[in-house]
Design a protein around this motif. Structure first.
Motif, PDB file in Angstrom:
ATOM      1  N   UNK A 229      49.955 108.864 -25.609  1.00  0.00           N
ATOM      2  CA  UNK A 229      49.286 107.603 -25.919  1.00  0.00           C
ATOM      3  C   UNK A 229      50.339 106.560 -26.268  1.00  0.00           C
ATOM      4  N   UNK A 230      50.096 105.312 -25.902  1.00  0.00           N
ATOM      5  CA  UNK A 230      50.997 104.201 -26.216  1.00  0.00           C
ATOM      6  C   UNK A 230      50.279 103.251 -27.161  1.00  0.00           C
ATOM      7  N   UNK A 231      50.948 102.876 -28.233  1.00  0.00           N
ATOM      8  CA  UNK A 231      50.381 101.895 -29.159  1.00  0.00           C
ATOM      9  C   UNK A 231      50.715 100.478 -28.696  1.00  0.00           C
ATOM     10  N   UNK A 232      51.989 100.231 -28.385  1.00  0.00           N
ATOM     11  CA  UNK A 232      52.380  98.894 -27.940  1.00  0.00           C
ATOM     12  C   UNK A 232      53.678  98.975 -27.153  1.00  0.00           C
ATOM     13  N   UNK A 233      53.955  97.908 -26.437  1.00  0.00           N
ATOM     14  CA  UNK A 233      55.235  97.707 -25.754  1.00  0.00           C
ATOM     15  C   UNK A 233      55.696  96.297 -26.085  1.00  0.00           C
ATOM     16  N   UNK A 234      56.950  96.172 -26.511  1.00  0.00           N
ATOM     17  CA  UNK A 234      57.459  94.857 -26.906  1.00  0.00           C
ATOM     18  C   UNK A 234      58.792  94.590 -26.226  1.00  0.00           C
ATOM     19  N   UNK A 235      58.857  93.466 -25.531  1.00  0.00           N
ATOM     20  CA  UNK A 235      60.093  93.015 -24.896  1.00  0.00           C
ATOM     21  C   UNK A 235      60.680  91.895 -25.745  1.00  0.00           C
ATOM     22  N   UNK A 236      61.960  92.022 -26.091  1.00  0.00           N
ATOM     23  CA  UNK A 236      62.654  90.993 -26.867  1.00  0.00           C
ATOM     24  C   UNK A 236      63.876  90.524 -26.082  1.00  0.00           C
TER      25      UNK A 236
ATOM     26  N   UNK B  12      45.407  95.797 -24.089  1.00  0.00           N
ATOM     27  CA  UNK B  12      45.823  96.048 -22.705  1.00  0.00           C
ATOM     28  C   UNK B  12      45.323  97.421 -22.259  1.00  0.00           C
ATOM     29  N   UNK B  13      45.127  97.571 -20.959  1.00  0.00           N
ATOM     30  CA  UNK B  13      44.513  98.806 -20.448  1.00  0.00           C
ATOM     31  C   UNK B  13      45.375 100.046 -20.657  1.00  0.00           C
ATOM     32  N   UNK B  14      46.694  99.881 -20.868  1.00  0.00           N
ATOM     33  CA  UNK B  14      47.561 101.055 -21.000  1.00  0.00           C
ATOM     34  C   UNK B  14      47.751 101.498 -22.454  1.00  0.00           C
ATOM     35  N   UNK B  15      47.145 100.820 -23.409  1.00  0.00           N
ATOM     36  CA  UNK B  15      47.355 101.173 -24.812  1.00  0.00           C
ATOM     37  C   UNK B  15      46.117 101.825 -25.422  1.00  0.00           C
ATOM     38  N   UNK B  16      46.356 102.562 -26.508  1.00  0.00           N
ATOM     39  CA  UNK B  16      45.313 103.076 -27.409  1.00  0.00           C
ATOM     40  C   UNK B  16      44.337 104.070 -26.787  1.00  0.00           C
ATOM     41  N   UNK B  17      44.759 104.772 -25.747  1.00  0.00           N
ATOM     42  CA  UNK B  17      43.953 105.911 -25.293  1.00  0.00           C
ATOM     43  C   UNK B  17      44.870 106.998 -24.764  1.00  0.00           C
TER      44      UNK B  17
END
Length: 197
Positions: free
Chosen positions: A161-168, A65-70
């Protein structure tokens, strides 16, 4: 007779709760790929990002996704998608794995779901660029849209920086929820009637 009715109602409640627990559904929507910010080695929670990655670098792969890993400065928005058709949500949580955010006391960041604040990111002032897993409880009322929610991370002058976002989301089938409501209402009515006798 009253004792028999009490036993029946109690058994029905236990049975209904058991059935609902057995039919509970967990919905998980992961944005990102939990690859340690894309730097090529896993980075555990609580480590210094700069021991592994480089500021202002872009570690994204084509499928990210464009918002992760930079490394970035400013606000970010993304969407979590899910399908609640025939389900009643019981609880929801948002987990975001970040590095470097709010690591100075004068910086702030807030997380919004569909425009509603669900929390402020607490400062981490003892370590710069520390990796942190942040968790936010999401009120189920914000899940009214059966297709998804929009997450906004409003950040004040901070590189991160964001690695991931997880919704549960934890949910139960709608008929199970209706049955629980019906049994609960019946029990309340029976208890009120018993008090008046």
């Amino acid at each position: 007779m009253k004792k028999l009715v009490s036993i029946f109602i109690f058994s029905a409640i236990i049975f209904s709760l058991t059935q609902s627990a057995q039919s509970a559904v967990t919905i998980v929507d992961l944005q990102g790929d939990k690859d340690g910010f894309g730097v090529g080695v896993p980075i555990a929670n609580g480590l210094h990002y700069t021991d592994y990655g480089v500021y202002w670098s872009d570690y994204r792969e084509p499928e990210d996704p464009s918002f992760t890993d930079y490394w970035y400065e400013g606000d970010k928005s993304w969407t979590h998608s899910y399908d609640l058709a025939g389900l009643v949500p019981l609880s929801a949580a948002l987990e975001i794995y970040v590095a470097g955010i709010v690591d100075r006391p004068e910086w702030t960041a807030d997380v919004f779901v569909n425009g509603v604040s669900v929390g402020t990111i607490p400062p981490e002032t003892s370590y710069y660029d520390l990796t942190r897993i942040l968790t936010f409880d999401i009120p189920v009322g914000l899940l009214a849209n059966p297709d998804g929610i929009i997450i906004d991370l409003n950040n004040d002058l901070d590189g991160y920086i964001i690695d991931y976002s997880q919704l549960t989301i934890q949910a139960i089938p709608a008929p199970g929820a209706l049955a629980l409501c019906g049994i609960g209402t019946s029990l309340l009515g029976w208890l009120r009637k018993k008090k008046t006798l």
